[in-house]
Design an enzyme around this catalytic site. Structure first.
Site, PDB file in Angstrom:
ATOM      1  N   CYS A 136     -17.584   0.417 -20.198  1.00 40.61           N
ATOM      2  CA  CYS A 136     -18.865   0.317 -19.487  1.00 40.61           C
ATOM      3  C   CYS A 136     -19.634  -0.962 -19.819  1.00 40.61           C
ATOM      4  O   CYS A 136     -20.331  -1.510 -18.956  1.00 40.61           O
ATOM      5  CB  CYS A 136     -19.727   1.545 -19.786  1.00 40.61           C
ATOM      6  N   CYS A 156     -24.891   2.305 -12.415  1.00 42.00           N
ATOM      7  CA  CYS A 156     -24.035   3.487 -12.554  1.00 42.00           C
ATOM      8  C   CYS A 156     -24.800   4.665 -13.141  1.00 42.00           C
ATOM      9  O   CYS A 156     -25.252   4.626 -14.296  1.00 42.00           O
ATOM     10  CB  CYS A 156     -22.832   3.158 -13.432  1.00 42.00           C
ATOM     11  N   CYS A 192     -18.528  -3.695 -17.523  1.00 49.65           N
ATOM     12  CA  CYS A 192     -18.527  -3.389 -16.091  1.00 49.65           C
ATOM     13  C   CYS A 192     -19.627  -4.139 -15.353  1.00 49.65           C
ATOM     14  O   CYS A 192     -20.803  -4.084 -15.755  1.00 49.65           O
ATOM     15  CB  CYS A 192     -18.681  -1.883 -15.884  1.00 49.65           C
ATOM     16  N   CYS A 217     -13.060   0.580 -15.278  1.00 47.15           N
ATOM     17  CA  CYS A 217     -13.525   1.968 -15.095  1.00 47.15           C
ATOM     18  C   CYS A 217     -12.329   2.905 -15.193  1.00 47.15           C
ATOM     19  O   CYS A 217     -11.984   3.624 -14.251  1.00 47.15           O
ATOM     20  CB  CYS A 217     -14.240   2.098 -13.754  1.00 47.15           C
ATOM     21  N   GLU A 236       0.828  -1.207   0.000  1.00 48.84           N
ATOM     22  CA  GLU A 236       0.000   0.000   0.000  1.00 48.84           C
ATOM     23  C   GLU A 236       0.861   1.255   0.000  1.00 48.84           C
ATOM     24  O   GLU A 236       0.533   2.244  -0.658  1.00 48.84           O
ATOM     25  CB  GLU A 236      -0.945  -0.005   1.204  1.00 48.84           C
ATOM     26  N   TYR A 285      -5.883   6.914   4.550  1.00 48.22           N
ATOM     27  CA  TYR A 285      -6.002   5.884   3.524  1.00 48.22           C
ATOM     28  C   TYR A 285      -5.249   4.616   3.919  1.00 48.22           C
ATOM     29  O   TYR A 285      -5.798   3.510   3.860  1.00 48.22           O
ATOM     30  CB  TYR A 285      -5.490   6.382   2.166  1.00 48.22           C
ATOM     31  N   ASP A 336      -8.908   5.218  -2.706  1.00 50.45           N
ATOM     32  CA  ASP A 336      -7.727   5.691  -3.432  1.00 50.45           C
ATOM     33  C   ASP A 336      -8.214   6.327  -4.732  1.00 50.45           C
ATOM     34  O   ASP A 336      -9.420   6.545  -4.927  1.00 50.45           O
ATOM     35  CB  ASP A 336      -6.734   4.552  -3.668  1.00 50.45           C
TER      36      ASP A 336
END
Length: 364
Positions: free
Chosen positions: A214, A223, A217, A207, A54, A137, A155
């Protein structure tokens, strides 16, 4: 107050937010990326590897991090190993990843974990926030991914996915509280770590910033941005102000050493840009070209027809490159490093660029 109630009324909430996590996790179980820091299905995540990944991945791509992560964990496989490492070695190993405060915080946190927590990460988000380098975060991501705690992980990838799911019209960064509230509203109680990683994978592979896929997705039915036909419009960002431009000079001072040609390196101050890193000597970075101001020694400096350019977060930099030869007993603060093994010095990217240019000119 319920997380859903805290979402601004101007947002276009999906018809059924509760359906998002199941759809996404089903997709993740079939399409999850195989990454060296990620536990495989049925495995228990290793907190050290989760934390390290991370930190490395902040502002840095997976392609860049993957080999560096493998090399790092081979050299320092545990908190205790890292805690015992020499700071200069850690900074050299980090060279090229940028944002060098992250490396200093990694070492500081490892030493606190080894000395005060029995070599193990605290398990709660609140306790993690007390460690060096653990912002909101990182604490949320480690708590969720390493320990399965329900935490709201946002993020850049998650921010983009959520801004599109809810068609958040407020420009960033002002939209971040709304993005966090919307993420909170769809984060499940169980498998929160998988959900966070699924959101990251979705943002990376589907995305995407430009030309989001799309049709592929798993969340397209939920969405709001896709329904409007304007998915690529989100997240809305304010125009970035133009970064200041600075100039400086890098000094390539060489001599004949016992084992061949050597170049003078210095250690940058612990605080400030590229703090604690080995570097080539440089004068001031300012609005106009400073010439040889700040040279490490008096020498017959020769300007090369080379300019090294580099972009930092808050400014861009053009550096002239000058060379000089140290004759006799020249007193210079720093260390003389064999040019043949300069790649092992761990120079930050901007200085590595200059070194390659100088060596190329010498070879020519």
């Amino acid at each position: 107050m319920d997380a859903k109630d805290s979402i601004a009324p101007s947002l276009h909430e999906p018809a059924d937010p509760s359906a998002i996590a199941p759809a996404l996790l089903d997709w993740y179980d079939r399409h999850r990326r195989d990454l060296p820091w990620r536990a495989k299905p049925g495995e228990t995540p290793e907190p050290y590897r989760v934390w390290l990944s991370e930190v490395m991945l902040q502002q840095t791509t997976v392609v860049t991090v993957r080999p560096r992560f493998i090399a790092w964990t081979q050299r320092w496989p545990t908190f205790a190993d890292l805690a015992a490492a020499d700071e200069a070695d850690v900074m050299a190993a980090w060279a090229g990843l940028g944002y060098y405060a992250r490396a200093r915080n990694l070492l500081a946190a490892a030493r606190v974990i080894a000395a005060e927590h029995g070599g193990e990460l605290p398990r709660t988000e609140a306790a993690l926030r007390g460690l060096p380098g653990f912002g909101a975060y990182t604490a949320a991501a480690v708590a969720a991914i390493a320990f399965g705690a329900r935490a709201v992980v946002v993020d850049a990838n998650v921010e983009r996915v959520v801004a599109r799911l809810f068609a958040i019209a407020t420009p960033l960064p002002a939209a971040r509280p709304a993005v966090r509230a919307a993420t909170d509203a769809i984060t499940p109680e169980h498998r929160a770590g998988d959900f966070a990683q699924a959101m990251m994978d979705l943002g990376q592979a589907v995305c995407t910033v430009r030309r989001p896929k799309c049709l592929l997705c798993p969340l397209n039915a939920h969405c709001a941005a896709q329904a409007s036909g304007e998915a690529e419009r989100y997240p809305i960002k304010k125009p970035k102000p133009e970064r200041p431009h600075r100039h400086g000079t890098i000094f390539w001072l060489t001599r004949d050493g016992v084992n061949g040609r050597e170049v003078l390196l210095v250690r940058r101050p612990d605080t400030g840009l590229l703090g604690g890193m080995r570097a080539l000597p440089t004068g001031p970075w300012q609005d106009t070209q400073p010439g040889v101001a700040g040279a490490p020694v008096d020498a017959d400096w020769c300007a090369l027809n080379v300019q090294v350019s580099h972009g930092f977060t808050h400014f861009t930099l053009d550096l002239a490159l000058v060379t000089g030869e140290a004759h006799g007993k020249v007193e210079a603060t720093g260390e003389w490093w064999p040019i043949a093994t300069l790649g092992e010095a761990g120079l930050p990217t901007v200085f590595a660029k200059a070194a390659r240019a100088a060596m190329g000119m010498e070879a020519g």
